[in-house]
Each structure stands twice: as structure tokens, then as C-alpha cells.
Design a protein around this motif. Structure first.
Motif, PDB file in Angstrom:
ATOM      1  N   GLU A  37      22.587  21.230  47.540  1.00 12.05           N
ATOM      2  CA  GLU A  37      22.101  20.818  46.228  1.00 12.05           C
ATOM      3  C   GLU A  37      20.607  20.521  46.254  1.00 12.05           C
ATOM      4  N   ARG A  89      29.480  10.769  35.264  1.00  8.29           N
ATOM      5  CA  ARG A  89      28.268  10.481  36.038  1.00  8.29           C
ATOM      6  C   ARG A  89      27.729   9.077  35.754  1.00  8.29           C
ATOM      7  N   THR A 119      35.275  12.254  43.497  1.00 10.03           N
ATOM      8  CA  THR A 119      34.165  13.188  43.336  1.00 10.03           C
ATOM      9  C   THR A 119      32.894  12.723  44.032  1.00 10.03           C
ATOM     10  N   SER A 166      28.615  13.646  43.731  1.00 12.66           N
ATOM     11  CA  SER A 166      27.602  14.335  42.926  1.00 12.66           C
ATOM     12  C   SER A 166      26.226  13.796  43.256  1.00 12.66           C
ATOM     13  N   SER A 213      23.595  17.959  39.950  1.00 15.88           N
ATOM     14  CA  SER A 213      24.428  18.856  40.746  1.00 15.88           C
ATOM     15  C   SER A 213      25.767  19.079  40.048  1.00 15.88           C
ATOM     16  N   LYS A 214      26.523  20.058  40.506  1.00 14.55           N
ATOM     17  CA  LYS A 214      27.905  20.177  40.068  1.00 14.55           C
ATOM     18  C   LYS A 214      28.682  19.022  40.685  1.00 14.55           C
ATOM     19  N   VAL A 215      29.829  18.719  40.131  1.00 15.33           N
ATOM     20  CA  VAL A 215      30.661  17.626  40.638  1.00 15.33           C
ATOM     21  C   VAL A 215      31.676  18.203  41.617  1.00 15.33           C
TER      22      VAL A 215
END
Length: 476
Positions: free
Chosen positions: A73, A311, A15, A17, A48-50
Motif C-alpha cells: 500500500e 474507517r 480488517t 487498512s 488503502s483497500k480494506v
């Protein structure tokens, strides 16, 4: 200026982010004391979204798509590049092994001039993720030992904190995206290491675009992964653990008794909040989480849910300015400016050994840190020497000279920061012992911590003072 806008960008195996924060500074000292400027408040402005980390192929990240994500973002957060006064770009996990990882991190750093840009090796990533998850703070507040497993797509980082102090760390090739498959359960990716291990341990061949996998088969693999996590915590089954140890990581040596366990990373969300669909992400993530929930990690240990799971990373980098006393520095004019120097806190054991003339521990710690950051350029901080005799200073200088002689990178200086007021004498003595010509910078009276990055500007005040900017990674 009492506050700044800071950005943290995390590019992991699975991911990507971004977090935007406002960091507020204050002077913790009284009006008559030496200023002690530090971060007094951190406020998350935007998360932010992942995203799934974009890749071109197995060896290259997709830099253009990553840049598009960050730019989009920035717009969603309502900020512009000129609004951002500091930040951090951290590349972790298998992403840092991609051939163009450094190029992409440098590209992203151009969003603002004061970004910390680093690729975190397996041990360093363990430290960052454990702090980001809150394990360090919890162990300090509760006066206990906390082991945090940060389980991502390609690796699991273990960090152990005792009463707020890091006591051990390691990294294993255990993660949610080491095996992937399509909607028909046909394999689309298998980690090369696990492909050979599955053949060895289960007598099965996992062939891309050919083998169809069942839940039972995948569960057998993830059960072994979960059992390995138990074994590394209990220092049992070293042979099994060694085979899954991430390249560049070391087996833990001083874990001792663990009071509490926590989990962070993408798989942690599925541990604390189980998903019904085992094939939800077309990888091992959900099934690995189930294996962990059924393992002794959850039955034999007290466990907590940390403040951050997926996160568990930096939210940015705070900065403050300080000065160095001119009477105790030694430098060469052509060194400056120096940017983003990672700080290595030399252990007390290594420092005391060096004062006796034994350099092995010091050399090992410098070499380990160099592997973690992918560079030999760093700042060595000697925090515990206090007052030393002339003989001890000479021994210490001789050991630091040996470290300098082992630096392979051209034009890479030896940079030393001391807690006690001896930098100029130490620097002059180091130069006497050098076998090869090497630039030396020795200074003192600057406050740094593990995980900090330092900028050093050109000398000011007629050469008597160096302006130092200390950039501290800040966690959510």
C-alpha cells in the motif's frame, strides 16, 4: 516546515487498512503572543483497500503478511518510508489479545521514526472509534448527546459524548465474526464465550466442522445481540450485559438521555447499506446488521450515518514542538529520551479528591489506563488544580507518591504534567513521600489533550528546558 505526511495503520479483529494524509500546521496566536501551534488542515491523500486481518492461528497474527500489505500500500500510495514524518499504528479488538501483537506493532513502527504505536484496550478503543466516526464533533456542534456503536468482528465499542465531552464508554463481545461458517453452512469458528452462552441460553451445541447452521438459528443469536445493545444503552438487563462484557471493560454508569445514535465499524456498512446475501461474508455480519435494523435502536431513537463507518480510526499523528519553563521542572538526568508516552487526563473529581488527601479515584484511573495501554508508563496531566494551598499541594503530592509506589514495572518513572505553575515544588514534595525509590519527572506549561502521545528529549539550554514533542492522533 508547515506540513507533514502522516500515516495511520489500523489492525483490527476483522480488517486491516491504511490511510495517508497531509497535515498542515499554523500558529493560531498573534505575533506578540505565545505561539499556539496546531493542525489547521488535514487532507486525505490515499486510502488503502480494506483487507481481512491475516492470522496464522487463533493466537497469532501473521506479521509477515501484514507487513506485505503495508509495503504494497505504500507503493500504491506512491510514498516511501523517508517521506513519512509521523504516523500511528493502532491494534484493536481481539487482535490485541494475540500473543505476538506487540511484536508486530513494533515491527510496523519501523516504517518511520515518529510513529505512535499503541494497543488500544476496550475502553480506549471505544473513545478512538467514537471520535473517528465523528460522534464527538456532532455532539459538540448540535449541543446534544450522541451514542456511537462501533461494531467490528469481535467486539462492539460504545462511546457516549455530550456536547463534545466523553461521558461514558464500554465494550461488549458482540461482533460480526464471532461465528463463522463455510459455503455449506458448516461451522468453522465459534468464539469460546459465545459457544458457552449459546449452550446456556439456546440449549444448543455449536461444534466446529460438525454443526450446520441455518439462517433462523443465526438470526436468533443476532437478535439477542441487538437486544443487548438496547439494554446497555438503557441500563436495563445488567445480568445479561455483564455476561457479554469484554474483559477489561466496565458497565456504563452515566449515559443518561441519548438524543442521537450512530454506528461505525465493519457491520455499520451493512446497517446503512443492507446486503441482499445474508451469507456474503460467511459470518454474522449481515445478519447482525438486519437484527439491529429491526431493533428499538432504529425505531425508538434518532439515528445518523457518520462520516466514517468502517474507517472510524486515526489517519495519522500530527506533531508540534514546545518548550517547558526551566524554573518549574524537576527531573533526573538518566530518564531521557522518553518516547510515545500516552497521556492520561486525570478527572477533575480525582484531582480535587487528591488535593483533599484521598487517592482512591486517582489510583483507580491510573490502573484503568494502564490496563487499556498494556503498560504502566504514562503521563498524568493535572488540568484543573489552579492555585493550591501548601496543604493541598502536600496532599496531592502524597497521593501521587502512592501511585508511584504502586508501579510494578522496573525503571518506570512517575511523570506528571500540571496546568498551573507548581511542578518543581510538587515534584520535590512527591519525593519526600515516596516509600520506594522511583524516578520523578514533573513539568508544566505544555498543552496536551486526551489521546495525545508525548516524546521528551534530553535537557537543552544548560539543563533549563526540556524539548517536548506532542503527537496528536488525527481523525479523518
Amino acid at each position: 516546515m508547515n506540513s507533514i505526511i502522516s500515516v495511520g495503520i489500523d489492525i483490527g479483529t476483522t480488517t486491516t487498512s491504511m490511510v495517508v494524509s497531509r497535515l498542515t500546521f499554523g500558529n493560531r496566536s498573534g505575533f506578540t503572543a505565545i505561539p499556539d501551534i496546531s493542525i489547521t488542515e488535514k487532507h486525505i491523500l490515499y486510502k488503502s483497500k480494506v483487507y481481512l486481518t491475516p492470522s496464522i492461528d487463533e493466537n497469532h497474527l501473521d506479521g509477515d503478511k501484514i507487513a506485505e500489505i503495508i509495503k504494497r500500500e505504500y507503493e500504491n500510495a506512491g510514498i516511501k518510508a523517508e517521506d513519512v514524518e509521523s504516523g500511528a499504528v493502532i491494534i484493536t479488538g481481539e487482535s490485541l489479545l494475540k500473543e505476538n501483537a506487540k511484536e508486530i506493532s513494533d515491527k510496523l513502527s519501523s516504517f518511520a521514526g515518529n510513529f505512535v504505536v499503541t494497543t488500544a484496550g476496550p475502553d480506549l478503543e471505544s473513545i478512538i472509534s467514537g471520535r473517528g466516526a465523528g460522534a464527538e464533533t456532532y455532539s459538540e456542534q448540535e449541543n446534544c448527546t450522541v451514542a456511537n456503536f462501533d461494531i467490528g468482528g469481535g467486539t462492539t465499542n460504545l462511546s457516549v459524548f455530550r456536547c463534545g465531552e466523553l461521558v461514558d464508554k464500554t465494550c461488549l463481545d458482540i461482533g460480526g465474526r464471532l461465528i463463522c461458517y463455510d459455503k455449506d453452512k458448516r461451522l468453522t469458528y465459534v468464539s469460546p464465550r459465545w459457544k458457552s452462552l449459546i449452550r446456556k441460553w439456546f440449549n444448543m451445541d455449536f461444534l466446529i466442522n460438525q454443526t450446520k447452521v441455518s439462517y433462523e438459528t443465526l438470526k436468533e443469536v443476532t437478535d439477542l445481540m441487538a437486544e443487548t445493545l438496547v439494554q446497555v444503552l438503557e441500563r436495563d438487563g445488567r445480568k445479561l450485559t455483564e455476561q457479554i462484557l469484554t474483559s477489561g471493560a466496565r458497565l456504563p454508569e452515566s449515559i443518561g438521555r441519548v438524543d442521537v445514535i450512530s454506528f461505525s465499524g465493519g457491520v455499520a456498512d451493512c446497517i446503512y447499506h443492507p446486503a441482499k446475501d445474508a451469507y456474503k461474508f460467511h459470518d454474522l455480519g449481515v445478519i447482525l446488521a438486519r437484527s439491529i435494523r429491526e431493533s428499538r435502536l432504529m425505531t425508538d431513537y434518532k439515528w445518523i450515518e457518520p462520516r466514517e463507518t468502517i474507517r472510524a480510526t486515526v489517519v495519522g499523528a500530527g506533531i508540534h514542538l514546545t518548550e517547558v519553563s526551566g524554573s518549574t521542572i524537576l527531573y533526573s538526568e538518566n530518564l531521557f529520551p522518553l518516547k510515545n508516552l500516552p497521556v492520561l487526563i486525570v478527572s477533575i473529581d480525582a484531582e480535587h479528591a487528591a488535593c483533599r488527601g484521598a487517592s482512591r479515584l486517582l489510583e483507580e484511573e491510573r490502573a484503568w489506563f494502564s490496563r487499556q495501554i498494556g503498560s504502566e508508563k504514562m503521563l498524568l496531566f493535572l488540568k484543573g488544580s489552579g492555585k493550591v494551598s501548601y496543604r493541598e499541594l502536600c496532599n496531592l503530592a502524597r497521593c501521587l507518591a502512592r501511585c508511584a509506589d504502586q508501579i510494578k514495572e522496573e525503571n518506570c518513572p512517575l511523570i506528571v504534567l500540571t496546568y498551573s505553575d507548581m511542578a518543581k515544588s510538587l515534584g520535590q514534595t512527591i519525593k519526600r513521600y515516596l516509600r520506594r525509590k522511583r524516578e520523578i519527572l514533573c513539568m508544566d506549561r505544555v498543552k496536551v489533550h486526551e489521546g495525545d502521545y508525548v516524546d521528551i528529549g534530553k535537557p537543552i539550554m544548560n539543563g533549563t528546558t526540556l524539548p517536548i514533542v506532542v503527537k496528536t492522533l488525527v481523525f479523518g
